[in-house]
Design an enzyme around this catalytic site. Structure first.
Site: not given
Length: 314
Positions: A138, A141, A273
């Site tokens: 990810h 992020q 997140c």
């Protein structure tokens, strides 16, 4: 901004392992610049006339909204494409999809299950591909996370980030970003939920060059000790719902609460997140308390992705 564009022209973002620490720093610096422009009402149409195709195999709030709004603020246009909206969901191959979209749009963002699908898409695309999440990584992020750490502390030098929970895609990208930027990183997971061995090996190689430290442990207090940022994620990620009861039991000792935060530095920030499940991976006292930067972090997804899109698509 011109330096950033020249540095990253022709690249994809599949994982942060493909970027240097200097390039990641340039993206974060550009994101801070774009954030200031947006807050001050300064028009910044770096992508005027450009179009981003957004392929979603997994649903999302932050990813869809931040990319769509980001393209609008940059003067461009975003197309939302769920798997059911395109022929990819009806049997068309990934290479054919990549080649067709390359003739229509200027960039592709994809949120997928298998990381190999994103790699295949990029291999057959003549335009930039941005990994907006796979089961393994990810990177967008992690860029927002490190931007938030930098804003809160003013430097990456001698800073430590502790991640508590599942050794998942978020943990993988955080480890890589920290290693590249020279930020000390400690990961605490229950036994059997550690990050993938190949990601750990990669990060060990990188920290040997950057001078940062990497600790992977099963002890959350050890991980949090003298941390400048404490990070967690949901215990049951999308796609693992059938394991929920087993995970709830395994992860209970890894809840981020006031007691665990007390082992970090007094001015440590809390990161997540999102979406969060209060009472599971984090208590309401922590996530809604004065140390929480989770909504700054969520906003920063918008700004780092804008910087990334400018770098790859301008």
């Amino acid at each position: 901004m011109e330096t950033l564009v020249n540095s990253l022209k022709g690249k994809h973002l599949l994982t942060l392992a493909d970027f240097s620490g200097e390039e990641i720093t340039q993206i974060i610096d550009a994101a801070i610049e774009l954030k200031e422009k947006q807050h001050n009402g300064v028009v910044h149409h770096y992508l005027k006339g450009k179009t981003l195709a957004m392929i979603f195999e997994k649903s999302s709030t932050r990813t869809r909204v931040s990319f769509e709004v980001g393209m609008s603020q940059l003067g461009g246009h975003a197309l939302f494409l769920s798997r059911n909206d395109i022929q990819l969901g009806r049997g068309e191959t990934v290479p054919d999809t990549a080649k067709v979209l390359s003739r229509y749009v200027d960039g592709i963002m994809i949120r997928a299950h298998e990381h190999s699908a994103v790699e295949e898409l990029a291999a057959n695309s003549s335009i930039p591909v941005i990994n907006a999440l796979t089961d393994d990584f990810h990177p967008c992020q992690a860029l927002a996370d490190l931007m938030t750490l930098y804003e809160a502390k003013g430097t990456f030098n001698k800073k430590k980030l502790a991640y508590i929970g599942d050794g998942n895609n978020v943990a993988h990208s955080l480890m890589i970003a920290c290693a590249k930027l020279g930020v000390d990183c400690s990961i605490a997971t229950p036994e059997g939920y550690e990050p993938k061995a190949e990601v750990i090996d990669l990060c060990k190689k990188v920290v040997s060059e950057t001078g940062a430290s990497l600790i992977v442990t099963n002890d959350p207090k050890e991980a949090v000790h003298e941390a400048d940022a404490v990070y967690t994620d949901v215990w049951t990620s999308m796609g693992w719902e059938e394991e929920q009861e087993v995970r709830l039991k395994a992860f209970q000792p890894y809840q981020v609460n006031a007691e665990l935060m007390s082992f970090a530095n007094k001015d440590a920030i809390f990161l997540h997140c999102l979406p969060a499940k209060r009472g599971q991976e984090v208590t309401a006292e922590v996530i809604d308390g004065p140390q929480s930067y989770v909504f700054d972090e969520a906003e920063n997804r918008l700004h780092v992705q804008k910087a990334l899109m400018v770098a790859l698509m301008a």
